[in-house]
Scaffold this motif. Sequence first.
Motif, mmCIF file in Angstrom:
data_model
loop_
_atom_site.group_PDB
_atom_site.id
_atom_site.type_symbol
_atom_site.label_atom_id
_atom_site.label_comp_id
_atom_site.label_asym_id
_atom_site.label_seq_id
_atom_site.Cartn_x
_atom_site.Cartn_y
_atom_site.Cartn_z
ATOM 1 N N ARG A 1 -1.029 7.001 6.679
ATOM 2 C CA ARG A 1 -0.439 7.962 5.745
ATOM 3 C C ARG A 1 -1.332 8.052 4.512
ATOM 4 O O ARG A 1 -1.525 7.071 3.810
ATOM 5 C CB ARG A 1 0.959 7.498 5.355
ATOM 6 N N ALA A 2 -1.904 9.223 4.269
ATOM 7 C CA ALA A 2 -2.754 9.437 3.088
ATOM 8 C C ALA A 2 -1.874 9.829 1.911
ATOM 9 O O ALA A 2 -0.933 10.611 2.059
ATOM 10 C CB ALA A 2 -3.779 10.527 3.363
ATOM 11 N N ARG B 1 -5.874 6.920 -1.474
ATOM 12 C CA ARG B 1 -5.041 5.762 -1.143
ATOM 13 C C ARG B 1 -4.305 6.013 0.158
ATOM 14 O O ARG B 1 -3.866 7.125 0.424
ATOM 15 C CB ARG B 1 -4.093 5.392 -2.273
ATOM 16 N N TRP B 2 -4.188 5.008 0.984
ATOM 17 C CA TRP B 2 -3.573 5.151 2.293
ATOM 18 C C TRP B 2 -2.770 3.925 2.665
ATOM 19 O O TRP B 2 -2.980 2.841 2.155
ATOM 20 C CB TRP B 2 -4.616 5.475 3.349
ATOM 21 N N SER C 1 -3.821 1.276 -0.102
ATOM 22 C CA SER C 1 -5.141 0.726 -0.346
ATOM 23 C C SER C 1 -6.132 1.839 -0.646
ATOM 24 O O SER C 1 -5.933 2.977 -0.229
ATOM 25 C CB SER C 1 -5.609 -0.043 0.899
ATOM 26 N N ASP C 2 -7.209 1.483 -1.343
ATOM 27 C CA ASP C 2 -8.289 2.443 -1.569
ATOM 28 C C ASP C 2 -9.566 2.012 -0.841
ATOM 29 O O ASP C 2 -10.637 2.534 -1.083
ATOM 30 C CB ASP C 2 -8.546 2.657 -3.057
ATOM 31 N N LYS C 3 -9.435 1.060 0.083
ATOM 32 C CA LYS C 3 -10.566 0.611 0.900
ATOM 33 C C LYS C 3 -10.674 1.507 2.130
ATOM 34 O O LYS C 3 -9.707 2.137 2.532
ATOM 35 C CB LYS C 3 -10.357 -0.843 1.335
ATOM 36 N N LYS D 1 -1.441 5.091 -7.312
ATOM 37 C CA LYS D 1 -1.008 3.830 -6.720
ATOM 38 C C LYS D 1 0.505 3.817 -6.516
ATOM 39 O O LYS D 1 1.252 4.228 -7.385
ATOM 40 C CB LYS D 1 -1.432 2.674 -7.638
ATOM 41 N N GLN D 2 0.927 3.381 -5.333
ATOM 42 C CA GLN D 2 2.335 3.263 -4.935
ATOM 43 C C GLN D 2 3.082 4.605 -4.910
ATOM 44 O O GLN D 2 4.307 4.628 -4.929
ATOM 45 C CB GLN D 2 3.078 2.263 -5.828
#
Length: 170
Positions: free
Chosen positions: A147-148, A104-105, A118-120, A153-154
């Motif tokens: 930012r990785a 997620r970034w 997001s995970d896209k 999530k969150q």
Amino acid sequence: MTSMPRSGAADVHGVVRRRRAVAAAGAVSAGLLVLSACDKPTPLSTITVGRSSVSEEATCGGQGDALTAADLAKCLKDSDVKSISVDPDETVRIGVDPDVAEKRWTILMNGQQLTEDSDKTYREIPGSVFFNAQYGAQGNSTLLSIRAGDGKKQSQSVTGLWSFKLKKED
């Protein structure tokens, strides 16, 4: 005339072959040792505007370990980052390695969160956003950072940071 037993000649060739095999094994081992000392490159992130693009390895972290708040603050002040010119009427395309997307970034603008995590592997943002005071822009350049996270999530945990300078095209 000196005579050598038949098996003696074969032994000489066998010794030479064994020496070559040992030398080859030693060379391979030395090569693997040298390679193991190298750092694994961090995943790349890429910014594309029109036909121009710039890619960068992580400015900080990127190997999966969480960064401290102090490390993150120091990284956000790093001025030695790649830059790209942006026409405010163009779309800024941001791409990350699938390994980063899995974790997620989030996109940061001048250190402030601009998007949800997001995970896209790909996001698009209008170029005008990066130079609009309403979104925290100041002047004709903006620091865009990726930012990785840690995969949750969150989450506020940061495992890597990629930074780019966006310069407003005249």
